[in-house]
Design a protein around this motif. Sequence first.
Motif, PDB file in Angstrom:
ATOM      1  N   GLN A   7       4.765  26.988 -40.886  1.00  0.00           N
ATOM      2  CA  GLN A   7       5.212  27.419 -40.337  1.00  0.00           C
ATOM      3  C   GLN A   7       5.196  27.226 -38.810  1.00  0.00           C
ATOM      4  N   SER A   8       4.071  28.187 -38.105  1.00  0.00           N
ATOM      5  CA  SER A   8       4.022  28.229 -37.331  1.00  0.00           C
ATOM      6  C   SER A   8       4.580  26.707 -36.442  1.00  0.00           C
ATOM      7  N   VAL A   9       4.360  25.629 -36.897  1.00  0.00           N
ATOM      8  CA  VAL A   9       4.659  24.173 -36.380  1.00  0.00           C
ATOM      9  C   VAL A   9       6.310  23.916 -36.585  1.00  0.00           C
ATOM     10  N   PHE A  10       7.000  24.503 -37.082  1.00  0.00           N
ATOM     11  CA  PHE A  10       8.352  24.093 -36.940  1.00  0.00           C
ATOM     12  C   PHE A  10       9.098  25.577 -36.400  1.00  0.00           C
ATOM     13  N   GLU A  11       8.276  26.448 -35.929  1.00  0.00           N
ATOM     14  CA  GLU A  11       8.773  27.178 -34.906  1.00  0.00           C
ATOM     15  C   GLU A  11       8.689  26.893 -33.124  1.00  0.00           C
ATOM     16  N   GLU A  12       7.573  26.266 -33.285  1.00  0.00           N
ATOM     17  CA  GLU A  12       7.305  25.126 -31.981  1.00  0.00           C
ATOM     18  C   GLU A  12       7.714  24.177 -31.817  1.00  0.00           C
ATOM     19  N   LEU A  13       7.935  23.698 -32.727  1.00  0.00           N
ATOM     20  CA  LEU A  13       9.357  22.255 -32.850  1.00  0.00           C
ATOM     21  C   LEU A  13      10.640  22.819 -32.050  1.00  0.00           C
ATOM     22  N   LYS A  14      11.278  24.227 -32.896  1.00  0.00           N
ATOM     23  CA  LYS A  14      12.049  24.595 -32.701  1.00  0.00           C
ATOM     24  C   LYS A  14      12.812  24.514 -31.107  1.00  0.00           C
ATOM     25  N   SER A  15      11.156  25.511 -31.121  1.00  0.00           N
ATOM     26  CA  SER A  15      11.784  25.884 -29.383  1.00  0.00           C
ATOM     27  C   SER A  15      11.535  24.811 -28.732  1.00  0.00           C
ATOM     28  N   LEU A  16      11.004  23.532 -28.686  1.00  0.00           N
ATOM     29  CA  LEU A  16      11.094  22.322 -28.107  1.00  0.00           C
ATOM     30  C   LEU A  16      12.580  21.714 -28.025  1.00  0.00           C
ATOM     31  N   LEU A  17      12.953  21.326 -28.895  1.00  0.00           N
ATOM     32  CA  LEU A  17      14.191  21.261 -29.265  1.00  0.00           C
ATOM     33  C   LEU A  17      15.499  21.535 -29.934  1.00  0.00           C
ATOM     34  N   GLN A  18      15.009  22.713 -30.236  1.00  0.00           N
ATOM     35  CA  GLN A  18      16.692  23.560 -30.280  1.00  0.00           C
ATOM     36  C   GLN A  18      16.943  23.380 -31.811  1.00  0.00           C
ATOM     37  N   ASP A  19      18.739  22.670 -32.344  1.00  0.00           N
ATOM     38  CA  ASP A  19      19.151  22.691 -32.617  1.00  0.00           C
ATOM     39  C   ASP A  19      18.623  20.434 -32.937  1.00  0.00           C
ATOM     40  N   ARG A  20      17.593  19.974 -31.794  1.00  0.00           N
ATOM     41  CA  ARG A  20      17.749  19.224 -33.299  1.00  0.00           C
ATOM     42  C   ARG A  20      16.398  18.563 -34.303  1.00  0.00           C
ATOM     43  N   VAL A  21      16.094  19.858 -34.451  1.00  0.00           N
ATOM     44  CA  VAL A  21      14.953  20.109 -35.629  1.00  0.00           C
ATOM     45  C   VAL A  21      15.389  21.155 -36.512  1.00  0.00           C
ATOM     46  N   THR A  22      15.199  20.198 -38.098  1.00  0.00           N
ATOM     47  CA  THR A  22      15.712  20.898 -39.133  1.00  0.00           C
ATOM     48  C   THR A  22      15.114  20.580 -40.509  1.00  0.00           C
ATOM     49  N   SER A  23      15.228  21.906 -41.004  1.00  0.00           N
ATOM     50  CA  SER A  23      14.744  21.611 -42.842  1.00  0.00           C
ATOM     51  C   SER A  23      15.098  22.266 -43.588  1.00  0.00           C
ATOM     52  N   GLU A  24      16.683  21.160 -43.150  1.00  0.00           N
ATOM     53  CA  GLU A  24      17.653  20.976 -44.401  1.00  0.00           C
ATOM     54  C   GLU A  24      17.464  20.076 -45.658  1.00  0.00           C
ATOM     55  N   THR A  25      18.069  20.759 -46.786  1.00  0.00           N
ATOM     56  CA  THR A  25      17.098  19.858 -47.695  1.00  0.00           C
ATOM     57  C   THR A  25      17.816  18.772 -47.619  1.00  0.00           C
ATOM     58  N   CYS A  62       2.010  18.833 -33.724  1.00  0.00           N
ATOM     59  CA  CYS A  62       1.284  18.375 -34.591  1.00  0.00           C
ATOM     60  C   CYS A  62      -0.274  18.544 -34.577  1.00  0.00           C
ATOM     61  N   ALA A  63      -0.324  17.434 -33.664  1.00  0.00           N
ATOM     62  CA  ALA A  63      -2.265  17.041 -33.691  1.00  0.00           C
ATOM     63  C   ALA A  63      -2.946  18.406 -33.293  1.00  0.00           C
ATOM     64  N   ASN A  64      -2.343  19.649 -32.934  1.00  0.00           N
ATOM     65  CA  ASN A  64      -2.308  20.992 -32.936  1.00  0.00           C
ATOM     66  C   ASN A  64      -3.526  21.735 -34.034  1.00  0.00           C
ATOM     67  N   HIS A  65      -1.851  21.060 -35.231  1.00  0.00           N
ATOM     68  CA  HIS A  65      -2.545  22.109 -36.494  1.00  0.00           C
ATOM     69  C   HIS A  65      -2.680  20.912 -37.293  1.00  0.00           C
ATOM     70  N   LYS A  66      -2.737  19.778 -37.093  1.00  0.00           N
ATOM     71  CA  LYS A  66      -3.471  18.786 -37.582  1.00  0.00           C
ATOM     72  C   LYS A  66      -1.883  18.711 -39.246  1.00  0.00           C
TER      73      LYS A  66
END
Length: 458
Positions: A7-25, A62-66
């Motif tokens: 989940q930390s990957v998603f949170e970091e990406l959210k901080s970078l891209l705001q609404d341009r990241v989604t996990s919507e099914t 992503c590289a930081n978290h493999k």
Amino acid sequence: MEKRFNQSVFEELKSLLQDRVTSETNIRNEHGVGYSYHACTPPDCVVFPKNTQEIAEIVKICANHKTPIIPFGAGTSVEGHVLALEGGVCVDLSKMNHIIEINTDDMYVTVESGVTRNQIDEALEGSGFFFPIGPGVNATLGGMASTRASGTNAVRYGTMKDNVLTLTAVLPNGDVIHTGSKAKKSSAGYDLTRLLVGAEGTLGIITELTLKLHSYPEAIFAAVCSFPSVELAVNTVIKTIQKGIQMAKIELLDDQMMRAINLYSALNYAEKPTLFLEFGGSKVELEEQIRKVEEIAHEHKVIEFLWEKGEENRKKLWRARTDAAPAAVALREGGKLMSTDVCVPISKLAKCIVDTQVDIAETNILAPILGHVGDGNFHLTIVVDPNDANEIERAKALNERLVKRALDFGGTCTGEHGIGIGKLHFMQPEHGDALNMMRTIKRAIDPDNIMNPGKLLP
């Protein structure tokens, strides 16, 4: 395969891209399937970067978290290239769709990788120049480079590897590199451009490309020629090439495929093995080319030689060819496409296709044939019932025999579709010990195997 996402990957990406990241099914599912029979395997999230620098930041996270990264263009690949086999982050390049420069003096165009094939055609309309590589779908240029695409013009203009001058790519550690130059040739160092072209996203993400443009011919004529057999049609092609006659396009459609396009595109061509031909050049050159090809066709018992010289009729003809895959699927209600291709030396082409037709008949599978036979490449558009497991297994076995036949003839398991996951197990028999060098390159550039893992290399 085990998933590699937290989940930390998603949170970091959210901080970078705001609404341009989604996990919507629904969005995840749309990005977990290509234009094929392979089952949907969605990523854990999807990001929509707007430039190269944003992609570099995404890759560093992503590289930081493999965490695995799967590049996504238009989702038109047929061998499972975009499946998120280990979960991870899908990088959708659709917002990187700007044409940066059209330079007709030096005959090149520079584009972001999300620019589509149709988009570049529209931008070049009326310029006197065109980009020749055109698969039968509206793919992105980045995706076409990643799969080393070709198409109907390849017999004259080559494939993507022959038409990419330079590219920009983000490597698995987030570094940005620029390869090649705008000069027509170079002897400087390793050819990194062609290493990345065809790598299927396993070595990095292509973000920009500079592509060769070609002058539009003075005149273009097209012809449709039907033959009593596939063998006679292919032998016409072989003789034409051996005589050094410059053709722009040479396409073969068997009788089943001709029936499909007649029904789908409301045409009334003979439902026989047929060549679609296109000639381009000066009017004087074309008259001589046409005369020679007609002579060769008549030597091989051509049934009918129809000219489509008008612009509208010519476009209608090639639209029908472009629509061949959906036309084949339309032959069977509820059918699913299992498309495959091989490429062989042209002297072996007729034998390979005839043996394959016998195999198709014995297997009792619907599999119309078409191909860019000028360079020895042909496709089976296998149409299966997705709910019939037995039929799918028979279709897969047919594909196995097709590839073995092509390899026995000194050919390759794919001329343009690429490997993805669908043809992974053919890499060893085709490449042998050379596969170890490919693995060495992959490990050196992507030691944590985060770039499109599970594809291209077994």
